[in-house]
Scaffold this motif. Sequence first.
Motif, PDB file in Angstrom:
ATOM      1  N   THR A   9      -0.722   4.743 -12.368  1.00  0.00           N
ATOM      2  CA  THR A   9      -0.472   3.856 -11.217  1.00  0.00           C
ATOM      3  C   THR A   9      -0.473   2.394 -11.647  1.00  0.00           C
ATOM      4  O   THR A   9       0.350   1.603 -11.180  1.00  0.00           O
ATOM      5  CB  THR A   9      -1.557   4.081 -10.146  1.00  0.00           C
ATOM      6  OG1 THR A   9      -1.574   5.460  -9.788  1.00  0.00           O
ATOM      7  CG2 THR A   9      -1.283   3.245  -8.920  1.00  0.00           C
ATOM      8  N   VAL A  18       0.823  -1.217   0.000  1.00  0.00           N
ATOM      9  CA  VAL A  18       0.000   0.000   0.000  1.00  0.00           C
ATOM     10  C   VAL A  18       0.854   1.262   0.000  1.00  0.00           C
ATOM     11  O   VAL A  18       0.419   2.320  -0.473  1.00  0.00           O
ATOM     12  CB  VAL A  18      -0.957  -0.033   1.215  1.00  0.00           C
ATOM     13  CG1 VAL A  18      -0.177   0.101   2.515  1.00  0.00           C
ATOM     14  CG2 VAL A  18      -2.018   1.052   1.093  1.00  0.00           C
ATOM     15  N   ILE A  19       2.084   1.147   0.461  1.00  0.00           N
ATOM     16  CA  ILE A  19       2.967   2.330   0.446  1.00  0.00           C
ATOM     17  C   ILE A  19       3.253   2.766  -0.984  1.00  0.00           C
ATOM     18  O   ILE A  19       3.328   3.959  -1.281  1.00  0.00           O
ATOM     19  CB  ILE A  19       4.274   2.009   1.209  1.00  0.00           C
ATOM     20  CG1 ILE A  19       3.968   1.880   2.708  1.00  0.00           C
ATOM     21  CG2 ILE A  19       5.324   3.071   0.972  1.00  0.00           C
ATOM     22  CD1 ILE A  19       5.168   1.553   3.549  1.00  0.00           C
ATOM     23  N   TYR A  20       3.403   1.796  -1.891  1.00  0.00           N
ATOM     24  CA  TYR A  20       3.633   2.142  -3.301  1.00  0.00           C
ATOM     25  C   TYR A  20       2.435   2.935  -3.843  1.00  0.00           C
ATOM     26  O   TYR A  20       2.594   3.932  -4.551  1.00  0.00           O
ATOM     27  CB  TYR A  20       3.835   0.881  -4.137  1.00  0.00           C
ATOM     28  CG  TYR A  20       5.057   0.067  -3.787  1.00  0.00           C
ATOM     29  CD1 TYR A  20       6.092   0.618  -3.051  1.00  0.00           C
ATOM     30  CD2 TYR A  20       5.185  -1.248  -4.211  1.00  0.00           C
ATOM     31  CE1 TYR A  20       7.214  -0.120  -2.725  1.00  0.00           C
ATOM     32  CE2 TYR A  20       6.288  -1.998  -3.896  1.00  0.00           C
ATOM     33  CZ  TYR A  20       7.307  -1.437  -3.148  1.00  0.00           C
ATOM     34  OH  TYR A  20       8.407  -2.176  -2.838  1.00  0.00           O
ATOM     35  N   LEU A  21       1.231   2.452  -3.513  1.00  0.00           N
ATOM     36  CA  LEU A  21       0.031   3.098  -4.039  1.00  0.00           C
ATOM     37  C   LEU A  21      -0.143   4.498  -3.451  1.00  0.00           C
ATOM     38  O   LEU A  21      -0.494   5.445  -4.154  1.00  0.00           O
ATOM     39  CB  LEU A  21      -1.189   2.239  -3.727  1.00  0.00           C
ATOM     40  CG  LEU A  21      -1.134   0.795  -4.252  1.00  0.00           C
ATOM     41  CD1 LEU A  21      -2.381   0.025  -3.833  1.00  0.00           C
ATOM     42  CD2 LEU A  21      -0.989   0.781  -5.765  1.00  0.00           C
ATOM     43  N   ARG A  22       0.132   4.635  -2.154  1.00  0.00           N
ATOM     44  CA  ARG A  22      -0.009   5.949  -1.524  1.00  0.00           C
ATOM     45  C   ARG A  22       1.052   6.916  -2.046  1.00  0.00           C
ATOM     46  O   ARG A  22       0.787   8.110  -2.237  1.00  0.00           O
ATOM     47  CB  ARG A  22       0.095   5.807  -0.012  1.00  0.00           C
ATOM     48  CG  ARG A  22      -1.121   5.123   0.610  1.00  0.00           C
ATOM     49  CD  ARG A  22      -0.932   4.892   2.088  1.00  0.00           C
ATOM     50  NE  ARG A  22      -2.093   4.229   2.680  1.00  0.00           N
ATOM     51  CZ  ARG A  22      -2.140   3.765   3.915  1.00  0.00           C
ATOM     52  NH1 ARG A  22      -1.070   3.894   4.702  1.00  0.00           N
ATOM     53  NH2 ARG A  22      -3.225   3.174   4.385  1.00  0.00           N
ATOM     54  N   SER A  23       2.243   6.403  -2.269  1.00  0.00           N
ATOM     55  CA  SER A  23       3.302   7.269  -2.810  1.00  0.00           C
ATOM     56  C   SER A  23       2.941   7.750  -4.205  1.00  0.00           C
ATOM     57  O   SER A  23       3.136   8.931  -4.545  1.00  0.00           O
ATOM     58  CB  SER A  23       4.629   6.501  -2.856  1.00  0.00           C
ATOM     59  OG  SER A  23       4.997   6.075  -1.565  1.00  0.00           O
ATOM     60  N   ALA A  70      -0.086   8.086  -5.384  1.00  0.00           N
ATOM     61  CA  ALA A  70      -1.189   9.044  -5.250  1.00  0.00           C
ATOM     62  C   ALA A  70      -0.680  10.404  -4.792  1.00  0.00           C
ATOM     63  O   ALA A  70      -1.130  11.448  -5.277  1.00  0.00           O
ATOM     64  CB  ALA A  70      -2.226   8.495  -4.273  1.00  0.00           C
ATOM     65  N   CYS A  71       0.280  10.398  -3.866  1.00  0.00           N
ATOM     66  CA  CYS A  71       0.839  11.667  -3.381  1.00  0.00           C
ATOM     67  C   CYS A  71       1.570  12.417  -4.494  1.00  0.00           C
ATOM     68  O   CYS A  71       1.626  13.654  -4.496  1.00  0.00           O
ATOM     69  CB  CYS A  71       1.795  11.407  -2.225  1.00  0.00           C
ATOM     70  SG  CYS A  71       0.950  10.878  -0.704  1.00  0.00           S
TER      71      CYS A  71
END
Length: 288
Positions: free
Chosen positions: A199, A183-188, A190-191
């Motif tokens: 994505t 999930v860190i990849y996805l949040r990064s 998105a940020c």
Amino acid sequence: MSIASSEGTLSPSRDSEAPGFEAEFRTAYWRTRRRAVLFRLALNAAGVLLFVAAWEAIPRWSNWVNEVLFPPPSQVLEAFWPMLKSGEIGHNIVVSLRRAGTGFGLAFVLGIAAGLITSRVRFFQYLLEPLLHGFRAIPTIALVPLCILWFGIGEASKLALVTWGAFFPIWITTHIGVRDVHVIYLRSAACLGAGRLATLFLVILPAALPFILSGLRQAIAVSLIVLVAAELSGASAGVAYMMSQGNQLFRVDIMFIGLALLGIFGFLADRAFVALAGWLFPWYEGAR
């Protein structure tokens, strides 16, 4: 003065030595890698030669093996050359490879698409996952009679069987790989303002690549396995059909030719896939 002068005198010498050191390091690296590749190839060739030598020796010099039922490679080659010159071998190879390649291509498209949908869209995951897992548990060979009834003994039934068999390894590995992207990849992403497509193609698929590649590699082997079952169930050409003809004529040497061709197909297809994966994704070492 001493520090500045010492730095001023040492820096040029370091810069002049750096290219030489880098070239020497590169030369040593490639020399070591070339030796490792040659050592591996030599062991591969030695293994094959030892196997062929044992295969030749056992039927000829043992009393407990019948040469007719277990012909040595020299007899298999004697039967192979006339069939190769007549074009029979080439025709059967082309037909089998076309079936396996077409079925694998269809399974690739369907498996990747289904894996993305079931892993990224919760609605379709809950709707389709039980069905797909249930279908995945059915052995493909059990579907051979049904496919013949539905599609006949032509090409459609064989393509359907190969596609079915190769679909599930690709789907399950894509589903797991995409679902488990951290999930860190996805949040990064998105940020940083990445959209859905960016994505998907720049974060999710690269992160799931090891799973997808392992599924594709397994699907190649499954395609050949299912191909044999499909061609044995009714065909007018193909490597497995040729083996079936050898069985009816009690020509064990022809059956051995088919087995050797299937083994060579599998090996070459796996090596070609590994080479292609290494060329397309040079940073990924897991496929080698």
